[in-house]
Write an enzyme that holds these catalytic residues in place. Structure first.
Site, PDB file in Angstrom:
ATOM      1  N   TYR A   1      -5.639   1.849   7.383  1.00 28.85           N
ATOM      2  CA  TYR A   1      -7.229   2.782   7.271  1.00 28.85           C
ATOM      3  C   TYR A   1      -8.625   2.850   8.057  1.00 28.85           C
ATOM      4  O   TYR A   1      -9.708   2.238   7.092  1.00 28.85           O
ATOM      5  CB  TYR A   1      -7.470   2.365   5.264  1.00 28.85           C
ATOM      6  CG  TYR A   1      -6.707   3.221   4.833  1.00 28.85           C
ATOM      7  CD1 TYR A   1      -5.959   4.327   4.434  1.00 28.85           C
ATOM      8  CD2 TYR A   1      -5.243   1.932   4.201  1.00 28.85           C
ATOM      9  CE1 TYR A   1      -4.960   4.638   2.976  1.00 28.85           C
ATOM     10  CE2 TYR A   1      -4.459   2.430   2.883  1.00 28.85           C
ATOM     11  CZ  TYR A   1      -4.455   3.582   3.023  1.00 28.85           C
ATOM     12  OH  TYR A   1      -3.743   3.818   1.979  1.00 28.85           O
TER      13      TYR A   1
ATOM     14  N   LYS B   1      -1.569  -8.878  -4.412  1.00 27.72           N
ATOM     15  CA  LYS B   1      -3.230  -9.201  -4.381  1.00 27.72           C
ATOM     16  C   LYS B   1      -3.431 -10.782  -4.588  1.00 27.72           C
ATOM     17  O   LYS B   1      -3.279 -12.418  -4.046  1.00 27.72           O
ATOM     18  CB  LYS B   1      -4.187  -8.314  -4.936  1.00 27.72           C
ATOM     19  CG  LYS B   1      -3.455  -7.025  -4.199  1.00 27.72           C
ATOM     20  CD  LYS B   1      -5.086  -6.367  -4.353  1.00 27.72           C
ATOM     21  CE  LYS B   1      -4.565  -4.653  -3.387  1.00 27.72           C
ATOM     22  NZ  LYS B   1      -4.521  -3.096  -4.089  1.00 27.72           N
TER      23      LYS B   1
ATOM     24  N   ASP C   1       2.605  -1.586 -13.034  1.00 26.72           N
ATOM     25  CA  ASP C   1       2.188  -2.285 -11.540  1.00 26.72           C
ATOM     26  C   ASP C   1      -0.145  -2.579 -12.090  1.00 26.72           C
ATOM     27  O   ASP C   1      -0.431  -2.656 -11.894  1.00 26.72           O
ATOM     28  CB  ASP C   1       1.529  -1.123 -10.975  1.00 26.72           C
ATOM     29  CG  ASP C   1       1.111  -1.448  -9.140  1.00 26.72           C
ATOM     30  OD1 ASP C   1       0.584  -2.731  -8.823  1.00 26.72           O
ATOM     31  OD2 ASP C   1       0.686  -0.610  -8.496  1.00 26.72           O
TER      32      ASP C   1
ATOM     33  N   TYR D   1      -2.347   4.284  -7.811  1.00 25.93           N
ATOM     34  CA  TYR D   1      -2.078   4.317  -6.892  1.00 25.93           C
ATOM     35  C   TYR D   1      -0.771   3.202  -6.348  1.00 25.93           C
ATOM     36  O   TYR D   1      -0.697   2.052  -7.120  1.00 25.93           O
ATOM     37  CB  TYR D   1      -3.052   3.545  -5.950  1.00 25.93           C
ATOM     38  CG  TYR D   1      -2.894   3.062  -4.940  1.00 25.93           C
ATOM     39  CD1 TYR D   1      -2.073   3.773  -3.461  1.00 25.93           C
ATOM     40  CD2 TYR D   1      -2.779   1.884  -4.146  1.00 25.93           C
ATOM     41  CE1 TYR D   1      -2.206   3.201  -1.697  1.00 25.93           C
ATOM     42  CE2 TYR D   1      -2.054   1.380  -2.909  1.00 25.93           C
ATOM     43  CZ  TYR D   1      -2.158   1.946  -1.430  1.00 25.93           C
ATOM     44  OH  TYR D   1      -2.042   1.031  -0.366  1.00 25.93           O
TER      45      TYR D   1
END
Ligand code: PLP
Length: 428
Positions: free
Chosen positions: A16, A266, A237, A143
């Site tokens: 990114y 994460k 999610d 996302y």
């Protein structure tokens, strides 16, 4: 001699990042608590947990000690036909803390793969039973990661445009934000009425990459309930919301109806190692049991169940289960909430909101652009100059700090945000 940062520019391609204009990356040589030390000795306050992964601060002694102990024991072993204590102990611990009665954990490497696994489980669950249920429903601005399946389930936009022709079809409903609940629920009902729906995937309560968009647990519970009545597998999610971020262990802890599948990554290792995990119910798992080998779950990764990652995840979970950690989460949530009240009338603030340890400020802007908003680089650089790592999503400034952040450190960030808002006002 060249610096690490200079050598990096010769060889590395960063995520990114527009490499032509980005400028040199900051080289970090040490991490401790919320502080990152750069190669020139400057210290940066990590207010976004290094892309939402770190839970207890960098180099947490207990977590790193567990890792060191495992390094003299077992590095890695194939997870098909083999197993080891770290994976067993982590699964036992995860199943204990999950918000609902799930029975099995499937390991992978990151958030995108945890989502891929959840989607493939859902699709094959129906296929194994001979049901013609194919449609996946998702939230329009969701996302779910950057691999093709995860991208397909995510909202379509600037991230996915070049790949559009290669993504599978998904039915979208609007995010049920406050005031839009009935409309969003109606869209869900219509899709269920007209199509054979296999699954519904969503980021529960908080859409992270969309700009920290928050919606209520009641409407999501109602949607999950509706899906259950129609044999539709619900996939939460929790890659960003898991492990305390929303003020509870999982976002699904806020719900009265629980998802069939939970995707984790994460925070799962406290931000130390790469690990993905997907949990599910006996009902889903049992649909893969058969004398017919082709009904097994047809998925796996080389590093599935990596022992080092599992040990670190279990240690991070131990720290997360201490009372002190929850006291800190409550304190941060409370201080965020108080801060929202002090700045919500600021003329440069379009909206300010918080959920658990996540705080988000939408800065007033002359453009409707979100992620590519013209203010983004200015905001990012303002905080970097102040030695604070914040990475605004366009004109949305957000904080998602490690739980070890103390009140003085929180105030450093709050003060910087306030100063930035004042500066923007003067310039106007
Ligand atoms: C970050 C994120 C992912 C992707 O995880 P990676 O580890 O970056 O592949 C998926 N879903 C959500 C909600 C995320 O925030």
């Amino acid at each position: 001699m060249k610096t690490i940062s200079e050598r990096d520019q010769q060889v590395n391609w960063h995520p990114y990042t527009q490499m032509q204009t980005a400028g040199p990356p900051l080289a970090i040589v040490k991490g401790e608590g919320v502080w990152l030390t750069a190669e020139d000795g400057a210290q940066y306050l990590d207010a976004i947990s290094s892309w939402w992964v770190n839970l207890h601060g960098h180099n947490h002694p207990y977590v790193m000690d567990a890792l060191r102990k495992q390094t003299v024991q077992l590095d890695h072993v194939i997870f098909s036909g083999f197993t080891h204590a770290p994976a067993v102990e982590l699964s036992e611990a995860l199943l204990d803390v999950l918000p609902t009665a799930h029975e099995k954990i499937f390991y992978s490497d990151n958030g995108s793969t945890a989502v891929e696994v959840g989607l493939k489980m859902t699709i094959q669950y129906h296929a194994n039973q001979g049901a013609k249920k194919h449609t996946i429903i998702a939230l329009r601005d969701g996302y779910h990661g950057d691999t093709f399946g995860a991208m397909s389930a995510g909202g379509r936009g600037i991230f996915s445009t070049p790949f559009e022709n290669h993504l599978f079809h998904v039915e979208y409903i609007d995010v049920p934000i406050m005031g839009k609940e009935a409309e969003s629920l109606h869209q869900l009902k219509e899709i269920i009425k007209h199509l054979d729906v296999a699954g519904f995937i969503f980021e529960p309560l908080l859409l992270g990459a969309a700009g920290m968009v928050i919606y209520a647990p009641e409407i999501l519970s109602e949607m999950i309930h509706l899906c259950k009545q129609n044999d539709i597998i619900t996939i939460a999610d929790e890659v960003s919301t898991g492990f305390g971020r929303t003020g509870k262990f999982f976002a699904a802890n806020h719900l009265s109806h629980k998802p069939d599948i939970i995707c984790m990554s994460k925070g799962i290792t406290g931000g130390v190692m790469a690990l993905g995990a997907t949990s599910t119910t006996a009902q889903v798992y049992n649909a893969f049991l058969s004398d017919d080998k082709s009904k097994m779950f047809l998925h796996g990764h080389s590093y599935t169940g990596n022992p080092l990652a599992c040990v670190v995840a279990k240690a991070s979970l131990d720290v997360l289960q201490q009372d002190d950690t929850w006291t800190a989460i409550k304190r941060i949530s409370h201080q965020h909430h108080e801060f929202t009240e002090t700045i919500n009338t600021h003329p440069q603030v379009e909206d300010v909101r918080s959920l658990g340890v996540v705080l988000a400020v939408t800065v007033r802007s002359r453009s409707d652009e979100t992620y590519f908003n013209y203010l983004r680089d200015r905001l990012y650089n303002f905080f970097i100059d102040r030695k604070i790592l914040l990475r605004p999503l366009g004109n949305v400034i957000y904080m998602m700090p490690p739980y070890c952040i103390n009140t003085d450190e929180l105030n450093i960030v709050y003060t910087a945000i306030t100063d930035l808002l004042d500066e923007l006002q003067l310039v106007k």
